[in-house]
Design an enzyme around this catalytic site. Structure first.
Site, mmCIF file in Angstrom:
data_model
loop_
_atom_site.group_PDB
_atom_site.id
_atom_site.type_symbol
_atom_site.label_atom_id
_atom_site.label_comp_id
_atom_site.label_asym_id
_atom_site.label_seq_id
_atom_site.Cartn_x
_atom_site.Cartn_y
_atom_site.Cartn_z
ATOM 1 N N GLY A 20 0.827 -1.200 0.000
ATOM 2 C CA GLY A 20 0.000 0.000 0.000
ATOM 3 C C GLY A 20 0.863 1.253 0.000
ATOM 4 N N ARG A 24 7.300 1.764 0.956
ATOM 5 C CA ARG A 24 7.623 0.333 1.102
ATOM 6 C C ARG A 24 8.060 -0.244 -0.253
ATOM 7 N NH1 ARG A 24 2.838 -2.581 3.070
ATOM 8 N NH2 ARG A 24 2.907 -0.889 4.571
ATOM 9 N N ARG A 43 2.102 10.941 -8.954
ATOM 10 C CA ARG A 43 1.453 11.056 -7.638
ATOM 11 C C ARG A 43 2.316 10.517 -6.494
ATOM 12 N NH1 ARG A 43 -4.519 11.632 -7.410
ATOM 13 N NH2 ARG A 43 -5.106 12.365 -9.454
ATOM 14 N N ARG A 87 -0.021 -8.789 -3.132
ATOM 15 C CA ARG A 87 -0.056 -7.671 -2.183
ATOM 16 C C ARG A 87 0.837 -8.006 -0.992
ATOM 17 N NH1 ARG A 87 -1.905 -3.829 1.043
ATOM 18 N NH2 ARG A 87 -3.097 -4.352 2.897
ATOM 19 N N SER A 90 0.042 -4.520 5.542
ATOM 20 C CA SER A 90 -0.064 -4.652 6.995
ATOM 21 C C SER A 90 -1.541 -4.842 7.350
ATOM 22 C CB SER A 90 0.490 -3.399 7.684
ATOM 23 O OG SER A 90 -0.254 -2.260 7.317
ATOM 24 N N ASP A 205 -0.570 -4.544 14.219
ATOM 25 C CA ASP A 205 -1.178 -4.149 15.494
ATOM 26 C C ASP A 205 -2.304 -5.124 15.832
ATOM 27 O OD1 ASP A 205 -2.253 -2.308 13.143
ATOM 28 O OD2 ASP A 205 -3.918 -2.697 14.502
ATOM 29 N N ARG A 218 8.606 -3.746 12.904
ATOM 30 C CA ARG A 218 7.803 -3.787 11.670
ATOM 31 C C ARG A 218 8.708 -4.075 10.482
ATOM 32 N NH1 ARG A 218 4.024 -0.066 13.584
ATOM 33 N NH2 ARG A 218 5.232 1.739 12.956
HETATM 34 O O1 LIG Z 1 0.259 -1.400 4.886
HETATM 35 P P1 LIG Z 1 -0.719 -1.307 3.759
HETATM 36 O O2 LIG Z 1 -0.349 -2.181 2.608
HETATM 37 O O3 LIG Z 1 -1.017 0.102 3.305
HETATM 38 O O4 LIG Z 1 -2.110 -1.929 4.325
HETATM 39 C C1 LIG Z 1 -2.847 -1.457 5.446
HETATM 40 O O5 LIG Z 1 -2.420 -0.209 5.958
HETATM 41 C C2 LIG Z 1 -3.300 0.852 5.522
HETATM 42 C C3 LIG Z 1 -3.970 1.469 6.728
HETATM 43 O O6 LIG Z 1 -3.033 2.003 7.594
HETATM 44 C C4 LIG Z 1 -4.317 0.195 4.594
HETATM 45 O O7 LIG Z 1 -3.875 0.331 3.274
HETATM 46 C C5 LIG Z 1 -4.307 -1.228 5.087
HETATM 47 O O8 LIG Z 1 -4.777 -2.195 4.185
HETATM 48 O O1 LIG Z 2 -6.332 -1.549 7.865
HETATM 49 C C1 LIG Z 2 -5.649 -1.755 8.857
HETATM 50 C C2 LIG Z 2 -4.254 -2.007 8.790
HETATM 51 C C3 LIG Z 2 -3.553 -2.238 9.935
HETATM 52 N N1 LIG Z 2 -4.194 -2.231 11.120
HETATM 53 C C4 LIG Z 2 -5.521 -1.991 11.194
HETATM 54 O O2 LIG Z 2 -6.080 -1.983 12.295
HETATM 55 N N2 LIG Z 2 -6.210 -1.765 10.076
#
Ligand SMILES: O=P(O)(O)O[C@H]1O[C@H](CO)[C@@H](O)[C@H]1O
Ligand SMILES: O=c1cc[nH]c(=O)[nH]1
Length: 236
Positions: A20, A24, A43, A87, A90, A205, A218
């Protein structure tokens, strides 16, 4: 070029990792790939192509949420003919026995998004991972001494919500492992265009206990997820 990706045809490999966070993507390119070239800065959503163990592979940031990843997956498939999409994200754990730092392979995803209900005239389509990719990722994890969790994840349209506790308790009761924000769209678009897709997620988390990873932790756990994703991508 497509609307949101400034690459020429041929600049993007047929296998791609999709974090995302565009930073990263940069981190993966700089630390895991060789002979790297940046093909997209539109972007600030970085995209890179390089090689891993001699095979060409790309990595592209997707942004957060279903609308954003849908733009990139549509353009990667229709504009650049990408075949294998993994994908690397997180997520927040929803089960007591899913621990912070665990790696999850999403076999399917549930969602509160209306996208598929609109597409399928009101029925609930079940977005599903590609089995060969899932198996390859599971085996790559085991080879590294990690046993990934495999199961249903919740692809949420909201990061912040009013009814979080009731909803997450119920999803946990129905065996949903974790919450994130993109997998439903990735799997649905992969099915539409007959491509292979998998979401690999690191638990950053814990929604029940409130536990969080430090930035350093992380990084380490994300590294394991990235290695699993790269190994799965080059199989077959
Ligand atoms: O770490 P990424 O890949 O962005 O994924 C998670 O983190 C973001 C939210 O903080 C959302 O995109 C969620 O799916
Ligand atoms: O979408 C997400 C990603 C990480 N942690 C969350 O609680 N929600």
């Amino acid at each position: 070029m497509t609307v949101h990706i400034g690459a020429k045809k041929g600049d993007i490999a047929d296998k791609i990792l999709l974090p995302g966070d565009p930073l990263r993507a940069k981190y993966i390119a700089e630390n895991f790939l060789e002979d790297v070239a940046c093909y997209n800065e539109v972007r600030g959503m970085y995209g890179y192509t390089g090689t891993y163990k001699g095979q060409r592979i790309s990595v592209q940031g997707t942004g957060m949420g279903i609308p954003s990843i849908s733009i990139y997956v549509n353009e990667l498939i229709q504009g650049y003919d990408v075949q294998k999409l993994i994908r690397v994200g997180s997520c927040g754990a929803l089960q007591e026995d899913v621990k912070v730092r665990d790696v999850i392979l999403a076999s399917t995803s549930s969602t509160d998004s209306q996208m598929n209900r609109m597409t399928f005239g009101g029925i609930d389509y079940a977005p599903t991972a590609d089995f060969d990719l899932l198996k390859a990722a599971y085996e790559a994890g085991e080879q590294k001494g990690i046993t990934p969790r495999v199961g249903n994840v919740f692809t949420s349209d909201s990061f912040y919500r009013d009814n979080a506790k009731e909803l997450f308790d119920q999803l946990a009761h129905y065996n949903v492992l974790a919450v994130e924000m993109e997998t439903t769209a990735l799997y649905t678009l992969a099915a539409k265009y007959d491509r292979q897709a998998l979401a690999i997620l690191t638990v950053s988390d814990h929604v029940i206990t409130g536990e969080e990873t430090t930035a350093e932790e992380r990084q380490t756990t994300f590294n394991e997820m990235i290695e699993i994703a790269l190994e799965a991508a080059i199989q077959q």
